[in-house]
Design a protein around this motif. Structure first.
Motif, mmCIF file in Angstrom:
data_model
loop_
_atom_site.group_PDB
_atom_site.id
_atom_site.type_symbol
_atom_site.label_atom_id
_atom_site.label_comp_id
_atom_site.label_asym_id
_atom_site.label_seq_id
_atom_site.Cartn_x
_atom_site.Cartn_y
_atom_site.Cartn_z
ATOM 1 N N ASP A 86 0.717 -1.154 0.161
ATOM 2 C CA ASP A 86 -0.135 -0.026 0.024
ATOM 3 C C ASP A 86 0.747 1.249 -0.168
ATOM 4 O OD1 ASP A 86 0.961 0.006 2.614
ATOM 5 O OD2 ASP A 86 -1.139 -0.285 3.453
ATOM 6 N N VAL A 98 0.426 2.296 -6.297
ATOM 7 C CA VAL A 98 -0.895 2.641 -5.399
ATOM 8 C C VAL A 98 -0.911 4.032 -5.679
ATOM 9 C CG1 VAL A 98 -1.177 3.024 -2.961
ATOM 10 C CG2 VAL A 98 -0.447 1.065 -3.532
ATOM 11 N N THR A 133 -15.100 0.152 -2.488
ATOM 12 C CA THR A 133 -14.271 -0.736 -2.829
ATOM 13 C C THR A 133 -14.335 -1.853 -3.878
ATOM 14 O OG1 THR A 133 -12.938 -0.447 -0.633
ATOM 15 C CG2 THR A 133 -12.328 -2.515 -1.763
ATOM 16 N N ASP A 148 -10.285 1.779 -4.071
ATOM 17 C CA ASP A 148 -11.044 2.796 -3.221
ATOM 18 C C ASP A 148 -11.441 3.609 -4.330
ATOM 19 O OD1 ASP A 148 -9.972 1.114 -0.992
ATOM 20 O OD2 ASP A 148 -8.300 2.320 -0.831
ATOM 21 N N GLY A 153 -5.665 1.322 -4.062
ATOM 22 C CA GLY A 153 -5.226 1.361 -2.690
ATOM 23 C C GLY A 153 -4.230 0.217 -2.350
ATOM 24 N N THR A 154 -4.458 -0.878 -2.895
ATOM 25 C CA THR A 154 -3.568 -1.947 -2.404
ATOM 26 C C THR A 154 -3.344 -2.776 -3.582
ATOM 27 O OG1 THR A 154 -4.472 -1.880 -0.295
ATOM 28 C CG2 THR A 154 -3.088 -4.103 -1.009
#
Length: 171
Positions: A86, A98, A133, A148, A153-154
């Motif tokens: 992240d 990210v 999400t 997100d 985001g990840t």
């Protein structure tokens, strides 16, 4: 970077390699070997239960200040089976980081020849705070991008599989 051992990493060390890991960190390593290479994590979660089976246990090393975590699965003798990034220092396919817009990240992977991802809208499964999400899973590479709203985001990666029961551990 918060971890002293992480301070000496080069750009090549931040390259995410699907099915392999990143830098010198490879799937199949023990948590002891990872700690030897990267130093103490910010937190260790021992034998957390993930999944429906009460025997599905993992140990997670959280390098929160450095922007990643790693899971070590009991079913595979606590070898590393997953990494979640992240932090925008880590890069996938030379461009995906990210913080990128969803459309841009998906286009980069399409241009790199990746198959169409499986999209999963998690609005019904998550709490109110995380309603926007969406997960895009690339099964062949065992990579999931978590967005997100419209922002990456990840980046979550795992090892390759030979068949449904056998992991192809990197060399």
């Amino acid at each position: 970077m918060a971890n002293k051992k992480m301070e000496s990493l080069t750009d090549e060390d931040y390259k995410i390699v699907p099915g392999v890991g990143f830098g010198k960190i490879k799937f199949g390593m023990s948590k002891e070997a990872v700690i030897e290479m990267l130093g103490q994590p910010d937190e260790i979660e021992e034998d957390a239960n993930y999944g429906d089976d009460p025997n599905d246990k993992v140990t997670v090393l959280y390098y929160d200040m450095d922007g990643f975590s790693m899971s070590f699965d009991k079913e595979y003798k606590y070898k590393m089976t997953e990494i979640s990034f992240d932090n925008d220092m880590f890069v996938l396919e030379g461009k995906v980081r990210v913080g990128m817009a969803k459309e841009e990240a998906l286009k980069v992977l399409e241009a790199a020849g990746w198959d169409e991802p499986m999209e999963e809208d998690l609005a019904d499964e998550l709490d109110e705070e995380n309603k926007g999400t969406t997960a895009y899973t690339y099964e062949e590479q065992n990579v999931t991008l978590w967005f997100d709203d419209e922002t990456l985001g990840t980046i979550q990666v795992g090892p390759q599989w030979i068949d449904a029961d056998t992991i192809k551990w990197p060399k």
